[in-house]
Design a protein around this motif. Structure first.
Motif, PDB file in Angstrom:
ATOM      1  N   GLN A 158       0.819  -1.211   0.000  1.00 14.16           N
ATOM      2  CA  GLN A 158       0.000   0.000   0.000  1.00 14.16           C
ATOM      3  C   GLN A 158       0.852   1.261   0.000  1.00 14.16           C
ATOM      4  O   GLN A 158       0.490   2.267  -0.612  1.00 14.16           O
ATOM      5  CB  GLN A 158      -0.936   0.001   1.208  1.00 14.16           C
ATOM      6  CG  GLN A 158      -2.057  -1.018   1.110  1.00 14.16           C
ATOM      7  CD  GLN A 158      -2.914  -1.055   2.358  1.00 14.16           C
ATOM      8  OE1 GLN A 158      -2.470  -0.708   3.443  1.00 14.16           O
ATOM      9  NE2 GLN A 158      -4.156  -1.488   2.203  1.00 14.16           N
ATOM     10  N   THR A 159       1.980   1.231   0.676  1.00 19.22           N
ATOM     11  CA  THR A 159       2.844   2.416   0.699  1.00 19.22           C
ATOM     12  C   THR A 159       3.613   2.589  -0.605  1.00 19.22           C
ATOM     13  O   THR A 159       3.874   3.724  -1.030  1.00 19.22           O
ATOM     14  CB  THR A 159       3.835   2.323   1.864  1.00 19.22           C
ATOM     15  OG1 THR A 159       4.549   1.077   1.787  1.00 19.22           O
ATOM     16  CG2 THR A 159       3.103   2.405   3.196  1.00 19.22           C
ATOM     17  N   GLU A 160       3.980   1.500  -1.268  1.00 27.76           N
ATOM     18  CA  GLU A 160       4.775   1.598  -2.501  1.00 27.76           C
ATOM     19  C   GLU A 160       3.908   1.899  -3.715  1.00 27.76           C
ATOM     20  O   GLU A 160       4.227   2.777  -4.514  1.00 27.76           O
ATOM     21  CB  GLU A 160       5.554   0.302  -2.729  1.00 27.76           C
ATOM     22  CG  GLU A 160       6.733   0.129  -1.776  1.00 27.76           C
ATOM     23  CD  GLU A 160       7.520  -1.110  -2.078  1.00 27.76           C
ATOM     24  OE1 GLU A 160       6.997  -1.987  -2.825  1.00 27.76           O
ATOM     25  OE2 GLU A 160       8.655  -1.245  -1.576  1.00 27.76           O
ATOM     26  N   ARG A 161       2.789   1.207  -3.842  1.00 26.25           N
ATOM     27  CA  ARG A 161       1.967   1.353  -5.048  1.00 26.25           C
ATOM     28  C   ARG A 161       1.022   2.544  -4.966  1.00 26.25           C
ATOM     29  O   ARG A 161       0.947   3.352  -5.886  1.00 26.25           O
ATOM     30  CB  ARG A 161       1.168   0.070  -5.282  1.00 26.25           C
ATOM     31  CG  ARG A 161       2.029  -1.146  -5.551  1.00 26.25           C
ATOM     32  CD  ARG A 161       1.167  -2.382  -5.727  1.00 26.25           C
ATOM     33  NE  ARG A 161       1.975  -3.589  -5.891  1.00 26.25           N
ATOM     34  CZ  ARG A 161       1.464  -4.812  -6.001  1.00 26.25           C
ATOM     35  NH1 ARG A 161       0.141  -4.986  -5.953  1.00 26.25           N
ATOM     36  NH2 ARG A 161       2.254  -5.857  -6.150  1.00 26.25           N
ATOM     37  N   ALA A 162       0.298   2.635  -3.892  1.00 29.13           N
ATOM     38  CA  ALA A 162      -0.733   3.673  -3.800  1.00 29.13           C
ATOM     39  C   ALA A 162      -0.219   4.973  -3.200  1.00 29.13           C
ATOM     40  O   ALA A 162      -0.953   5.964  -3.160  1.00 29.13           O
ATOM     41  CB  ALA A 162      -1.911   3.154  -2.966  1.00 29.13           C
ATOM     42  N   GLY A 163       1.018   4.990  -2.719  1.00 28.03           N
ATOM     43  CA  GLY A 163       1.563   6.211  -2.140  1.00 28.03           C
ATOM     44  C   GLY A 163       0.918   6.594  -0.823  1.00 28.03           C
ATOM     45  O   GLY A 163       0.789   7.788  -0.516  1.00 28.03           O
ATOM     46  N   MET A 164       0.524   5.608  -0.044  1.00 26.67           N
ATOM     47  CA  MET A 164      -0.114   5.867   1.250  1.00 26.67           C
ATOM     48  C   MET A 164       0.936   6.123   2.332  1.00 26.67           C
ATOM     49  O   MET A 164       2.118   5.790   2.179  1.00 26.67           O
ATOM     50  CB  MET A 164      -0.992   4.683   1.662  1.00 26.67           C
ATOM     51  CG  MET A 164      -2.115   4.385   0.696  1.00 26.67           C
ATOM     52  SD  MET A 164      -3.394   5.645   0.706  1.00 26.67           S
ATOM     53  CE  MET A 164      -4.569   4.921  -0.435  1.00 26.67           C
TER      54      MET A 164
END
Length: 212
Positions: A158-164
């Motif tokens: 979620q942090t790498e792909r969606a920039g969360m």
């Protein structure tokens, strides 16, 4: 013969006088009646209901297990998902946390590159005042979060792909008296979103005032 007759006469006389005195006392003292029994007068502050209320068990207030709350996180971010995680602590940190000396405002969570674990950074836990400096902890040291590998891998995606962004929302004690941290997967708010949140909050407060 005369002496014995005189002593018997004295005994008879004394017995008759004693009998007469007993009859006089009985005549002077009336028989006990109900009027001689003084009734119980309760004091003005006496209340049977009050005594019953005192004897009963007091209701215990629900215990608040919250340690601290990150209010700025909900103000600056949109919470997409939440997760409960344990945290690895040392003894002096636990003692300080029980005194309420924990701050989550600047904290954030970073998953490891292999996606197996997560660490909590920049969370301030004050040093324990009654412990020596040698045994005390570093106040803002990285602390390992106790999450499953699948959860850590999902957070990494979620942090790498969606920039969360992952931030701590709340710290509290669970039913087993262990420290837990609620972390949230968040998306940053822009100025327009913040203004809309402020308007919605003010409208909600105004509606509550009208209902009162």
């Amino acid at each position: 013969g005369k002496k014995s007759g005189g002593s018997s006469g004295v005994c008879v006389c004394a017995a008759s006088m004693l009998r007469a005195a007993t009859l006089v006392l009985l005549a002077l003292c009336p028989a006990p009646t109900e009027s001689f029994i003084t009734p119980f007068r309760a004091p003005h502050h006496y209340s049977p209901t009050r005594l019953l209320a005192k004897s009963g068990k007091k209701k215990k207030k629900p215990k608040d297990n919250t340690i601290c709350v990150n209010r700025q996180a909900r103000r600056n971010y949109e919470i997409i998902d939440t997760l409960e995680a344990g945290i690895s602590l040392v003894g002096t940190e636990m003692k300080s946390i029980r005194q309420g000396k924990m701050n989550l405002v600047d904290g954030y969570v970073r998953p490891s590159k292999n996606g197996r674990e997560c660490e909590l950074f920049n969370v301030h836990i004050s040093k324990h005042s009654q412990s020596a400096e040698y045994f005390n902890h570093e106040e803002r040291r990285p602390r390992k979060l106790l999450v499953h590998k699948e959860e850590a891998r999902r957070l990494l995606q979620q942090t790498e792909r969606a920039g969360m962004t992952i931030v701590p929302l709340k710290a509290y004690f669970n039913e087993q008296n262990k420290v837990k941290v609620q972390i949230g997967v968040c998306r940053g708010k822009n100025v327009r979103d913040k203004r809309q949140d402020i308007k919605a909050r003010e409208a909600k407060r105004e509606g509550q005032r009208m209902m009162k």
